[in-house]
Enzyme design. Sequence first.
Site, PDB file in Angstrom:
ATOM      1  N   HIS A 125       0.812  -1.234   0.000  1.00  0.00           N
ATOM      2  CA  HIS A 125       0.000   0.000   0.000  1.00  0.00           C
ATOM      3  C   HIS A 125       0.839   1.275   0.000  1.00  0.00           C
ATOM      4  CE1 HIS A 125      -3.636  -2.238   0.394  1.00  0.00           C
ATOM      5  NE2 HIS A 125      -3.374  -2.672   1.617  1.00  0.00           N
ATOM      6  N   ASP A 162      -3.188 -10.687  -2.125  1.00  0.00           N
ATOM      7  CA  ASP A 162      -3.729 -10.113  -0.898  1.00  0.00           C
ATOM      8  C   ASP A 162      -5.179  -9.688  -1.131  1.00  0.00           C
ATOM      9  OD1 ASP A 162      -2.401  -8.630   1.800  1.00  0.00           O
ATOM     10  OD2 ASP A 162      -4.203  -7.660   1.052  1.00  0.00           O
ATOM     11  N   HIS A 164      -6.598  -7.049  -0.164  1.00  0.00           N
ATOM     12  CA  HIS A 164      -6.635  -5.611  -0.425  1.00  0.00           C
ATOM     13  C   HIS A 164      -5.781  -5.290  -1.651  1.00  0.00           C
ATOM     14  CE1 HIS A 164      -7.352  -6.045   3.958  1.00  0.00           C
ATOM     15  NE2 HIS A 164      -8.282  -5.138   3.724  1.00  0.00           N
ATOM     16  N   ASP A 245      -5.023 -12.702   3.691  1.00  0.00           N
ATOM     17  CA  ASP A 245      -6.233 -12.167   4.301  1.00  0.00           C
ATOM     18  C   ASP A 245      -7.482 -12.373   3.451  1.00  0.00           C
ATOM     19  OD1 ASP A 245      -5.005 -10.438   2.542  1.00  0.00           O
ATOM     20  OD2 ASP A 245      -5.026  -8.712   3.876  1.00  0.00           O
TER      21      ASP A 245
END
Length: 310
Positions: A125, A162, A164, A245
Site C-alpha cells: 500500500h 492479498d 486488499h 487475508d
Amino acid sequence: MTTLLLTHPDCLLHDTGYGHPENADRLRAINDALASPSFNELKREEAPLADLADIERVHPKAYIEMVRASIPKRDHKFLDADTIVSPGSWNAALRAVGAALHAVDQVVAGKADNAFCAVRPPGHHAEPSRAMGFCLFSTVAIAAEHARAKHGANRVAVIDFDVHHGNGTQAAFWTDKDLFYGSTHQMPLFPGTGALSETGVGNIFNAPLKPGDDGAKFREAFETRILPALDAFAPDLILVSAGFDAHLKDPLAQLRLVEADFAWVTEQLLEAAARHSGGRLVSSLEGGYDLDALAKSTATHVETLMGAVS
C-alpha cells in the site's frame, strides 16, 4: 538448490500498539509454523538492512527522510489513521526491504530456486510519497527495480493475491510497460483502487472479486485474466505479494479462500516461472490477520514453494 526463507528478529520490534491487526504476533505465528520438521530443508538466512539508495528507486529521498524523522524515541506515532510507527519500525522496514532484495540476489544467482520473505511491515500500500495501509516502503516494487538495476532483468512481474488491492505497487508501475502488476482483491474494500478499468500503459491487470466470493471465483479470476496476461508478458522474474487475508477466517474482509486455494495459486505461479523465468520466483509476506489461518496458509505456500525444487 532449495527454497530460501528470509526473516529477522528486528521485524518483531515494529510495534503498532494494542489491538492493531498488523502486529508482531503475526510473524511469531508464522515462525512457529515454519519451525516444524516439515521445513527442515529450508535454507534460512537473516534479512540484511536495505540500502537507502535501493529504496530511492521507488521512493523520493524526501519521503524516505520524512519516514525516518517520524520514528519516535518512545511509544508510537501515527503516520495516518492505520499506519503506526514505533522506535523499532525503521530497522524493521529496512529488514523487510532488505529481505526481498537479498532474495532476488540469491535466486538470480542460482543459490536458491525460490524464496519467501517472512517480514513486516508489509509494503504494497505504500505509494511513492505516501505511507498508508500499515505500509512504509513498497517492498516488492523496490525489489522489481533492484532486479532491473542490478541483475539486468528486462521484464519483472508482481502478482498480488492479498485481499486488499496493492495501490502502492500499481502506482509505482503505472507508466512502465516493462513492469507487470496483476492483482486479485476484494472490491469494494480498502484502499478503494483496483478496478478493471485501471490498466496503466497496458501493464496493470486487476481482477476484483465480490464480498463472499470463494476459491472457485478466485481461481476463475486467475485463469481468465491474470495468468493469460502473465504468459503474454513473459517475465524474466516473478515477485509475489503474498497476503493471506482472503482466507475465510480473516476478520478484515469477506472472501472465502482456504489453504488449498493458496497452494493452487502458488503452483500456478511456479509453473509460470518455470515457463518464462527459469523458475525464478520471490514471495514476500503482505497481509493476513487471523493468526491460525495466517500460519496455516503461509505454511501451505512455503510447502508448495519447496515442492517445486524436488
